[in-house]
Design an enzyme around this catalytic site. Structure first.
Site, PDB file in Angstrom:
ATOM      1  N   GLY A  70       1.053  -1.401   0.050  1.00  0.00           N
ATOM      2  CA  GLY A  70      -0.064  -0.059  -0.096  1.00  0.00           C
ATOM      3  C   GLY A  70       0.639   1.389   0.010  1.00  0.00           C
ATOM      4  N   CYS A  71      -0.069   2.579  -0.211  1.00  0.00           N
ATOM      5  CA  CYS A  71       0.961   3.790  -0.237  1.00  0.00           C
ATOM      6  C   CYS A  71       1.643   4.382   0.593  1.00  0.00           C
ATOM      7  CB  CYS A  71       0.184   4.606  -1.363  1.00  0.00           C
ATOM      8  SG  CYS A  71      -1.320   4.883  -0.345  1.00  0.00           S
ATOM      9  N   TYR A  72       0.448   3.943   1.823  1.00  0.00           N
ATOM     10  CA  TYR A  72       1.208   4.385   3.859  1.00  0.00           C
ATOM     11  C   TYR A  72       1.496   3.635   3.799  1.00  0.00           C
ATOM     12  CZ  TYR A  72      -3.130   8.266   3.913  1.00  0.00           C
ATOM     13  OH  TYR A  72      -3.848   9.196   2.931  1.00  0.00           O
ATOM     14  N   PRO A  73       1.912   2.086   3.316  1.00  0.00           N
ATOM     15  CA  PRO A  73       3.093   1.311   4.307  1.00  0.00           C
ATOM     16  C   PRO A  73       4.334   1.414   3.700  1.00  0.00           C
ATOM     17  CG  PRO A  73       0.106   0.386   4.269  1.00  0.00           C
ATOM     18  CD  PRO A  73       0.845   1.812   3.339  1.00  0.00           C
ATOM     19  N   THR A  74       3.997   1.553   2.184  1.00  0.00           N
ATOM     20  CA  THR A  74       5.476   1.780   1.939  1.00  0.00           C
ATOM     21  C   THR A  74       6.500   3.003   2.252  1.00  0.00           C
ATOM     22  OG1 THR A  74       4.766   1.683  -0.278  1.00  0.00           O
ATOM     23  CG2 THR A  74       6.881   2.261  -0.285  1.00  0.00           C
TER      24      THR A  74
END
Length: 325
Positions: A115-119
């Site tokens: 996911g974008c936030y987790p990256t």
């Protein structure tokens, strides 16, 4: 020899960007299903099992259905949904996350795109947990803002609607029940014992994001200095093409430049890396107060979605990792 690739869900935001990144490549052939047969289960199953690689750009349930249609053991699958990011048998597709992760992706036939936030969060936190600068049981908070494309078709339609139908708020917090679907992914791959407290927000701009993790250094067991954190991150990503750690000099300059007494800074732009597969990490610290702010800047549709998918595709097919990126 060119490899065949089917993007299931190519009409969506992520699917369109993946296709654009693959256009013109001689080593790949993107195949599509006849629009008239898009809902024909047998036709989809035949295509899903006949290509070298499949990229799923579908909602979770639809992604699971598509995976269920794949019987071939040779088809390599990249899933961009949240369905398999912590699932057994699936490899997490963040190549820079760990020294062995790239090899794991290369040998896998099932890869879950991060996911974008987790990256941003994992990119900041995992090396510090590995280096034991942050204990695995530490209570962490992340604050983040993304462009509205991260919210899917509904939010895009709302924010891009013509006046007077469009909403007018410039900034919107969400995830108030504290049960965001990215939390489990961030805990598992961040190397944490407990889920972080996630405070996401969306802004009235299309794409790009800033992810921030504040730290009370005085409370951490080893009382690390900001320089210790930056050096650990720099070491972790020293040879990476897509993840950059800002130098101590750049971070210091940003803390001073254009800041004034209030500390505002226009140089940390969430849109700065739009259209790229890059992520840039910063460490801002105050030695006297023993506090730090870890910051990641990336494109939620780039390194946070389509760019990462293409990077994983290249690794899985044994192609140059930076091709198309």
């Amino acid at each position: 020899m060119s490899h065949t690739v089917f993007i299931d869900g190519e009409a969506g935001t992520t699917g369109l960007q993946i296709r654009q990144r693959l256009e013109g490549r001689k080593d790949l052939e993107v195949v599509s299903i006849d629009p008239a047969k898009r809902k024909d289960v047998d036709a989809r199953a035949e295509l899903l099992n006949s290509v070298d690689a499949v990229i799923l750009c579908l909602p979770d349930d639809a992604a699971k259905e598509a995976v269920g249609l794949i019987s071939s053991n040779s088809v390599r699958v990249i899933d961009a949904s949240t369905a398999y990011r912590t699932a057994s048998g699936w490899t997490y597709g963040f190549a820079e996350m760990d020294r062995d992760q790239r090899a794991a992706i290369a040998s896998s036939t099932r890869v879950s795109n991060p996911g974008c936030y987790p990256t941003g969060f994992i990119g900041l936190v995992r090396p510090l947990v590995t280096a034991e600068l942050i204990p695995s049981d530490w209570p962490l908070t992340l604050n983040a803002i993304s462009g509205y494309t991260g919210g899917g078709k509904g939010l895009i339609a709302e924010f891009e609607a013509p006046a007077p139908e469009t909403s007018s708020d410039a900034f919107r917090i969400y995830g108030l029940p504290l049960q965001h679907k990215h939390i489990g992914e961030m805990q598992a791959h961040g190397g944490l014992d407990h889920p972080p407290l996630f405070a996401p927000a969306v802004g009235r701009y299309a794409q790009g994001m800033i992810v921030e993790v504040p730290l009370q250094l005085w409370a951490l067991p080893g009382k690390p200095r900001p320089a210790d954190l930056r050096e650990a991150l720099a070491k972790a990503y020293a040879r990476e093409a897509f993840v950059e750690v800002a130098s101590a000099e750049e971070c210091t300059a940003l803390q001073k430049a254009r800041a004034g007494a209030a500390g505002y800074n226009a140089d940390l732009d969430p849109e700065a890396l739009n259209g790229t597969n890059r992520m840039k990490l910063y460490v801002f610290g105050n030695e006297e107060r023993q506090q730090a702010r870890l910051v990641a800047v990336l494109d939620n549709l780039g390194k946070g979605a389509s760019g990462a998918a293409v990077q994983n595709l290249n690794i899985m097919l044994g192609l140059p990792e930076t091709a198309g990126l």
